[in-house]
Structures are given as C-alpha cells and as structure tokens.
Design a protein around this motif. Sequence first.
Motif, mmCIF file in Angstrom:
data_model
loop_
_atom_site.group_PDB
_atom_site.id
_atom_site.type_symbol
_atom_site.label_atom_id
_atom_site.label_comp_id
_atom_site.label_asym_id
_atom_site.label_seq_id
_atom_site.Cartn_x
_atom_site.Cartn_y
_atom_site.Cartn_z
ATOM 1 N N ASP A 47 -1.918 147.089 4.490
ATOM 2 C CA ASP A 47 -2.253 148.511 4.835
ATOM 3 C C ASP A 47 -3.868 148.418 4.862
ATOM 4 N N HIS A 48 -4.624 147.603 3.866
ATOM 5 C CA HIS A 48 -6.074 147.665 3.724
ATOM 6 C C HIS A 48 -6.588 146.665 4.883
ATOM 7 N N SER A 49 -5.829 145.551 5.202
ATOM 8 C CA SER A 49 -6.059 144.502 6.082
ATOM 9 C C SER A 49 -6.928 144.707 7.307
ATOM 10 N N LEU A 50 -6.565 145.789 7.993
ATOM 11 C CA LEU A 50 -7.269 146.085 9.214
ATOM 12 C C LEU A 50 -8.384 147.289 9.192
ATOM 13 N N TYR A 51 -8.625 147.499 7.908
ATOM 14 C CA TYR A 51 -9.427 148.734 7.714
ATOM 15 C C TYR A 51 -11.137 148.297 8.343
ATOM 16 N N TYR A 52 -11.441 147.169 7.908
ATOM 17 C CA TYR A 52 -12.850 146.889 8.483
ATOM 18 C C TYR A 52 -12.622 145.836 9.763
ATOM 19 N N LEU B 174 -22.975 145.543 7.278
ATOM 20 C CA LEU B 174 -21.752 145.319 7.441
ATOM 21 C C LEU B 174 -20.922 146.142 8.069
ATOM 22 N N GLU B 175 -21.164 147.443 7.906
ATOM 23 C CA GLU B 175 -20.530 148.343 8.605
ATOM 24 C C GLU B 175 -20.879 148.476 10.187
#
Length: 214
Positions: free
Chosen positions: A98-103, A17-18
């Motif tokens: 804030d986490h929505s665009l982390y991945y 996934l990463e």
Amino acid sequence: MTSLRARKKADKERRILEAATQLFREQGFDHARMEHIAELADVSVGTLYNYYENKGDILMATVNMEVTEVLDAGEAIVADPPLDVEEAVHRLVDQYYDHSLYYLSKEMWRAAMAISIQQPDTPLSKAYTELDQRLSAQMVRLIETLQARRLVRPSVSARAVGEVLFNNLNMMFIEFVKDEPQPLAVLKTRVAEQHGPIARLIALEKTALSTFVR
C-alpha cells in the motif's frame, strides 16, 4: 536532542526528495533536470549537488525514504499482529504494498532497480540492498512473534518461512512494476493466494492450540 542544524539539513533533504519525485512523475525520470529540481525545492543548484551528485542518487535516496517508512509502519504490526497467521501475514504484506507507490511510480521503481544492479558498489545502492534485508528480517520476526504466541507450529523454522514469504512478495513486486497496466489490487490478490496456503500450513490447528494452552 536533534540540533537545529541537523533539523534544517533534514528538512532541506526532504524538500529536495519531494520536489524530485514530483518532477519524476510529471516529466519522467529521464527528462527531469537537476536545475528544475533545485528550483522546485527552493535551493540553489550548488546546494543540490552538495547533497546529491546526480538524479540517480536522488532516486535511490527516495527509495530509502520510502522503505524506511514502510519498515516503521510494519513494526506496529509485528509488535501486535492479528491472532490469525494468514491474516497477520496479509496485514504486513499489504502494508508494504500500500505504501510502495506513495513516493515512487512504477517507472521510478524500474529505474531504481536498474541503478542498484548497474552500480552495486555505490553507498545508496548498498543501502537499497540493506533495506531489502531489513524487510526480510521483519517478515521473519513476524513469524517468530506468532510462534512465540503459540499460533505457529513450534517445529517451523521462522527464518526459513519468513525469508520464503519475503522473497516471493519481492519477486512479485518486481513483476508488478514491469507490468505498467497491472493495478495494485491484482498484485495483492495474487500474493495473498500464494501466501495463504503457506500460512495455513504453518499455523497451529485450533484443536491442537486449545490442547496446548491447557
């Protein structure tokens, strides 16, 4: 206790996934190739296909990973929210955003949303819908927690208010990912402006609260 085999499987899935999200960002979702994802994740192409049938499955799995982490972080806020209704709501919403665009990039979110609509019966698309429902339920539990702490009016339907707040922030997020130039800060400001009046409306007035506590 998690077995060694299960840990190795989870580690391999995480690497896939990463690697995929890195390539999706660098090359675009449409241009990234499965064999390049396998190479970057240090797995064989055959192994990759054992885990995921196509790039769409990988993308939906990444969304699931993203939202699961958001939910886990949100639990701490629900368990011990700020003692101000408006601030508590903003804290949880900001955690989501804030986490929505982390991945995922905006392009990746658009692709994931399209897949969930076009292929609603696939297991990963169903999981996407279930995660939305869990986010909505978490917002409802925040309002319930504030109500139990006598910060929200007892006459308020926590379920109705929580669902309204989530539906609004979700729709605003959809508009946000469609608007490529819009910065995240603008989204957060706009949603705070919309949620603020609702939070103040349901909050127990301080004078009433002091009387209630006595």
